[in-house]
Scaffold this motif. Structure first.
Motif, PDB file in Angstrom:
ATOM      1  N   GLN A   1       2.356   1.775  -3.477  1.00 47.39           N
ATOM      2  CA  GLN A   1       1.361   2.280  -4.421  1.00 47.39           C
ATOM      3  C   GLN A   1       1.110   3.771  -4.215  1.00 47.39           C
ATOM      4  O   GLN A   1       0.962   4.517  -5.188  1.00 47.39           O
ATOM      5  CB  GLN A   1       0.068   1.473  -4.283  1.00 47.39           C
ATOM      6  N   ARG A   2       1.082   4.205  -2.978  1.00 45.45           N
ATOM      7  CA  ARG A   2       0.913   5.635  -2.694  1.00 45.45           C
ATOM      8  C   ARG A   2       2.107   6.428  -3.232  1.00 45.45           C
ATOM      9  O   ARG A   2       1.941   7.493  -3.830  1.00 45.45           O
ATOM     10  CB  ARG A   2       0.756   5.874  -1.189  1.00 45.45           C
TER      11      ARG A   2
ATOM     12  N   ALA B   1       1.980   6.712  -7.050  1.00 44.27           N
ATOM     13  CA  ALA B   1       0.967   7.669  -7.502  1.00 44.27           C
ATOM     14  C   ALA B   1       1.397   9.109  -7.256  1.00 44.27           C
ATOM     15  O   ALA B   1       1.092  10.007  -8.041  1.00 44.27           O
ATOM     16  CB  ALA B   1      -0.357   7.380  -6.800  1.00 44.27           C
ATOM     17  N   ALA B   2       2.131   9.335  -6.176  1.00 45.61           N
ATOM     18  CA  ALA B   2       2.554  10.682  -5.814  1.00 45.61           C
ATOM     19  C   ALA B   2       3.859  11.101  -6.477  1.00 45.61           C
ATOM     20  O   ALA B   2       4.268  12.254  -6.350  1.00 45.61           O
ATOM     21  CB  ALA B   2       2.691  10.786  -4.296  1.00 45.61           C
TER      22      ALA B   2
ATOM     23  N   GLU C   1       0.827  -1.202   0.000  1.00 41.53           N
ATOM     24  CA  GLU C   1       0.000   0.000   0.000  1.00 41.53           C
ATOM     25  C   GLU C   1       0.864   1.256   0.000  1.00 41.53           C
ATOM     26  O   GLU C   1       0.596   2.225  -0.710  1.00 41.53           O
ATOM     27  CB  GLU C   1      -0.927  -0.011   1.214  1.00 41.53           C
ATOM     28  N   SER C   2       1.953   1.227   0.769  1.00 45.77           N
ATOM     29  CA  SER C   2       2.870   2.364   0.820  1.00 45.77           C
ATOM     30  C   SER C   2       3.540   2.585  -0.543  1.00 45.77           C
ATOM     31  O   SER C   2       3.693   3.722  -1.002  1.00 45.77           O
ATOM     32  CB  SER C   2       3.923   2.131   1.895  1.00 45.77           C
TER      33      SER C   2
ATOM     34  N   ASP D   1       6.775   9.912  -5.619  1.00 47.51           N
ATOM     35  CA  ASP D   1       7.741   9.971  -4.522  1.00 47.51           C
ATOM     36  C   ASP D   1       8.900   9.024  -4.830  1.00 47.51           C
ATOM     37  O   ASP D   1       8.846   7.831  -4.539  1.00 47.51           O
ATOM     38  CB  ASP D   1       7.055   9.587  -3.219  1.00 47.51           C
TER      39      ASP D   1
END
Length: 306
Positions: A252-253, A256-257, A249-250, A259
């Motif tokens: 994927q975030r 998307a950002a 989940e981290s 990062d």
């Protein structure tokens, strides 16, 4: 390059005279014909579709072969997969078969199965790679497969790399990381800049991205940029396995950002040779021009001087 390819990137490479190749392993089966159709509208040049065979699904393979792509490209087969049958299906629809390997036994297996072209991949490359460097494994594979054409992959980002590959017996070069940092690449701009900022020394072979994603890759480690995500879990892979859903989940975030510190960025050591983000067609033309100049000018002078 899997999800790091796109229709515009493939078309730009093919329009410049290269062989643009679309990674389709993670594309839904019903989307594959649409993407192949879009490529055909965008270029009159040859192109390929690529499957990671250990993770490929029959509906997706069927969808791709039904579109009769000029080249059916494959890599990372399981030991129990029937390559001869698969390559035979590709030949039946008129596709040439290109298969990537990292060892001599894998190359001989691909040749026996009917591969038309074999890609010899060195460990310098980005993403999933084997253990031997291109400089050594390429001529070993060239010698082993005889008349079957061989393409070099891993650590090549400019005309010098292409010229070196030709000198080692290859018929051409397959590039990944160089095309990540192009205008047509689907990567987030921050990730493209991370490729440019890399000095090539900041990559590492690791299982961490695969553990976080819940993947089991046959016989390979992933060459990734050594960023905060990798450092966080290095030496703690046992804990990463226990916390895999949270880590995924981290990731994927972060993806998307944009990062770049906390995403999985799979790039090769040749990132140290990449200093700009041009169009993909310009990359092809530049590399060919650089290699041609070396082969026609500098190298003949060295021989003549002897």
């Amino acid at each position: 390059m899997a999800g790091s390819t796109s229709v515009p990137l493939v078309a730009a490479v093919s329009n410049a005279g290269g062989l643009g190749t679309l990674g389709v392993s993670r594309i839904p089966a019903d989307q594959i014909p649409k993407d192949i159709g879009a490529i055909r509208k965008a270029t009159k040049g040859a192109f390929g579709v690529n499957f990671l065979l250990f993770d490929a699904h029959e509906p997706s393979i069927d969808a791709a072969l039904n579109e009769r792509p000029p080249v059916f490209s494959a890599a990372w087969a399981r030991a129990d997969q029937d390559l001869r049958a698969l390559f035979g299906r590709a030949h039946e629809v008129g596709s040439l078969v290109m298969h990537m390997v990292g060892t001599v036994p894998e190359a001989l297996r691909a040749k026996a199965a009917g591969a038309d072209v074999i890609v010899a991949q060195g460990t310098e490359g980005g993403g999933h790679v084997g253990w031997m460097a291109t400089m050594a494994v390429l001529p070993m594979i060239v010698d082993a497969v005889g008349s079957t054409p061989v393409i070099a992959a891993g650590g090549i980002a400019d005309g010098r790399g292409l010229a070196a590959a030709l000198a080692l017996g290859a018929q051409g070069a397959l590039l990944g990381t160089r095309f990540l940092a192009t205008k047509e690449s689907p990567l987030h701009p921050n990730f493209k800049q991370a490729v440019v900022d890399s000095d090539g020394h900041d990559t590492v072979l690791t299982e961490i991205p695969d553990i976080a994603r819940g993947n089991v890759w046959p016989g390979a480690m992933a060459r990734s940029r050594r960023n905060a995500f990798i450092e966080r879990w290095a030496g703690r892979e046992w804990e990463l396995r226990a916390r895999q859903p949270e880590a995924l989940e981290s990731l994927q975030r972060a993806a998307a950002a944009g990062d770049a510190d906390n995403a999985a960025l799979l790039i090769g050591q040749d990132a140290g040779l990449i200093h700009d983000i041009p169009g993909a067609g310009e990359v092809v033309e530049r590399i060919v021009a650089e290699a041609a100049a070396l082969l026609k000018d500098r190298l003949p002078k060295l021989v003549g001087a002897g």
